[in-house]
Enzyme design. Structure first.
Site, PDB file in Angstrom:
ATOM      1  CG  ASN A  13      -4.829  98.843  62.414  1.00 28.23           C
ATOM      2  OD1 ASN A  13      -4.771  97.710  61.952  1.00 28.23           O
ATOM      3  ND2 ASN A  13      -4.169  99.840  61.890  1.00 28.23           N
ATOM      4  CD  GLN A  46      -2.243  99.605  58.076  1.00 27.81           C
ATOM      5  OE1 GLN A  46      -3.212  99.574  58.870  1.00 27.81           O
ATOM      6  NE2 GLN A  46      -0.991  99.475  58.482  1.00 27.81           N
ATOM      7  CG  ASN A  66       1.964  99.643  55.641  1.00 27.03           C
ATOM      8  OD1 ASN A  66       1.039  99.294  56.370  1.00 27.03           O
ATOM      9  ND2 ASN A  66       2.977  98.861  55.337  1.00 27.03           N
ATOM     10  CB  CYS A  75      -4.317  94.644  56.471  1.00 27.90           C
ATOM     11  SG  CYS A  75      -4.784  95.807  57.769  1.00 27.90           S
ATOM     12  N   GLY A  76      -4.975  92.220  58.966  1.00 33.45           N
ATOM     13  CA  GLY A  76      -6.032  91.493  59.676  1.00 33.45           C
ATOM     14  C   GLY A  76      -7.187  92.398  60.081  1.00 33.45           C
ATOM     15  CG  ASN A  77      -6.903  95.141  63.333  1.00 33.13           C
ATOM     16  OD1 ASN A  77      -7.564  94.330  63.989  1.00 33.13           O
ATOM     17  ND2 ASN A  77      -5.743  95.615  63.740  1.00 33.13           N
ATOM     18  CG  HIS A 162       3.881  89.827  61.790  1.00 34.84           C
ATOM     19  ND1 HIS A 162       3.352  90.948  62.401  1.00 34.84           N
ATOM     20  CD2 HIS A 162       3.116  89.597  60.689  1.00 34.84           C
ATOM     21  CE1 HIS A 162       2.300  91.357  61.702  1.00 34.84           C
ATOM     22  NE2 HIS A 162       2.138  90.572  60.668  1.00 34.84           N
ATOM     23  CD  GLU A 211       0.222  97.816  61.872  1.00 35.82           C
ATOM     24  OE1 GLU A 211       0.231  97.963  60.631  1.00 35.82           O
ATOM     25  OE2 GLU A 211      -0.819  97.730  62.541  1.00 35.82           O
ATOM     26  NE  ARG A 212       5.871  95.373  55.745  1.00 34.41           N
ATOM     27  CZ  ARG A 212       5.783  94.383  54.847  1.00 34.41           C
ATOM     28  NH1 ARG A 212       6.874  93.888  54.273  1.00 34.41           N
ATOM     29  NH2 ARG A 212       4.605  93.866  54.537  1.00 34.41           N
ATOM     30  CB  CYS A 220      -0.924  94.843  64.542  1.00 37.12           C
ATOM     31  SG  CYS A 220      -0.207  94.157  63.036  1.00 37.12           S
ATOM     32  CB  THR A 222      -1.103  90.312  60.223  1.00 36.89           C
ATOM     33  OG1 THR A 222      -0.610  91.661  60.295  1.00 36.89           O
ATOM     34  CG2 THR A 222      -2.061  90.173  59.056  1.00 36.89           C
TER      35      THR A 222
HETATM   36  N1  LIG Z   1       1.862  97.224  58.573  1.00 38.06           N
HETATM   37  C1  LIG Z   1       1.546  95.899  58.012  1.00 38.06           C
HETATM   38  C2  LIG Z   1       0.217  95.954  57.218  1.00 38.06           C
HETATM   39  C3  LIG Z   1      -0.988  96.188  58.106  1.00 38.06           C
HETATM   40  C4  LIG Z   1      -1.128  95.139  59.162  1.00 38.06           C
HETATM   41  C5  LIG Z   1      -2.033  95.488  60.346  1.00 38.06           C
HETATM   42  N2  LIG Z   1      -2.642  96.777  60.344  1.00 38.06           N
HETATM   43  C6  LIG Z   1      -3.040  94.370  60.599  1.00 38.06           C
HETATM   44  O1  LIG Z   1      -4.119  94.631  61.148  1.00 38.06           O
HETATM   45  O2  LIG Z   1      -2.701  93.196  60.291  1.00 38.06           O
HETATM   46  C7  LIG Z   1       2.674  95.478  57.078  1.00 38.06           C
HETATM   47  O3  LIG Z   1       3.402  96.337  56.589  1.00 38.06           O
HETATM   48  O4  LIG Z   1       2.799  94.262  56.854  1.00 38.06           O
END
Ligand SMILES: N[C@H](CCC[C@H](N)C(=O)O)C(=O)O
Length: 277
Positions: A13, A46, A66, A75-77, A162, A211-212, A220, A222
């Site tokens: 990611n 991101q 994003n 964003c966890g990663n 989520h 992912e959104r 991902c 989160t």
């Molecule tokens: N696309 C996610 C944000 C990045 C999350 C993801 N890259 C992670 O590692 O948590 C959203 O719109 O909430």
């Protein structure tokens, strides 16, 4: 505007990370989309912008965008890559870093084995806090998709929303066809990240996430947290789970409602660069 950046990834990611402390940065949604474009820009899932905090209780603030230009809550990663970034760039010497994001404060620990452990905060399960339209909180909801199919999902917020569906085999899961329908579903007023989870055992799952604001990513953070929370709420998982994502594995721990989720995994530098925006 010339921008210095570092390209990083957490299990594939990938991120463009920008030091907004030592350089003046003004990012519009269209500049974010250009930066994130894999053909006309640098390319990433991101963009992460590190800033001076306006809160004395934290060391840094970091903002998350994003690839479609939308700013998001968590964003966890990205959190793990942020921690490595501020240490490698000597913006801090701490190994325990407090950071403010749009969804609240988190504590990040850079460990001696180079893994980063993140207290991702307490997950939210009440529909109004996700946000998700439902009459009452439940471990599972039925989502009617545009193509007429009905999907049973868990709904969890890790600061960002989520939806988690159970599948028999992630390799054949309908991520490309159902992911976009879930992401844009009208019952999620702020759209949603769509996870597809295969339970391999009480301490092991496989997961793919649409992912959104991006589409399917290799990992991902989160999403892994939300999947474990939903699996535990559905009575399928223990407190500590290994999550196998296409890009690699995360260790997720959750002791139950009211407790924080702790995520542990790697963060990698790829290259440093400059770009004219
Ligand atoms: N696309 C996610 C944000 C990045 C999350 C993801 N890259 C992670 O590692 O948590 C959203 O719109 O909430």
């Amino acid at each position: 505007m010339r921008l210095r950046f570092t390209k990083m990834h957490g299990l594939g990611n990938d991120f463009v990370v920008i030091d907004g402390i030592s350089q003046k940065v003004k990012l519009s949604p269209e500049k974010i989309r250009k930066l994130a474009d894999r053909h006309f820009g640098v390319g990433c899932d991101q963009v992460l912008l590190v800033e001076v905090p306006n809160n004395p209780d934290v060391d840094f603030c970091y903002r998350i965008f994003n690839a479609d230009g939308s700013e998001v809550e968590n964003c966890g990663n990205g959190a793990r890559c942020f921690a490595r970034f501020v240490r490698d760039r000597r913006l801090t010497g701490k190994s325990e870093i407090r950071v403010q994001t749009a969804s609240g404060q988190m504590t990040l620990k850079v460990r001696s084995d180079d893994q980063v452990s993140v207290d991702m905060g307490v997950p939210k399960l009440a529909p109004a806090e996700i946000p998700f339209q439902a009459d009452a909180e439940a471990p599972e909801y039925i989502l009617e998709l545009e193509d007429g199919s009905r999907l049973s999902i868990g709904a969890v917020s890790m600061g960002n929303p989520h939806a988690v569906a159970l599948v028999d085999d992630v390799d054949t899961a309908p991520v490309a066809s159902q992911g976009p329908q879930v992401e844009a579903h009208s019952r999620f007023p702020q759209r949603v990240n769509a996870g597809f989870m295969q339970v391999c055992g009480r301490s092991e799952v496989r997961l793919r996430v649409y992912e959104r604001g991006v589409g399917e990513t290799l990992a991902c953070g989160t999403g892994a947290c939300a999947a474990v929370v939903s699996g535990i709420q559905r009575g399928l998982l223990n407190e500590q789970v290994t999550v196998h994502l296409p890009g690699g594995d995360l260790d997720i721990q959750w002791a139950g409602p009211g407790q924080p989720v702790v995520m542990t995994g790697p963060a990698a530098n790829v290259f440093h660069g400059q770009v004219k925006l």
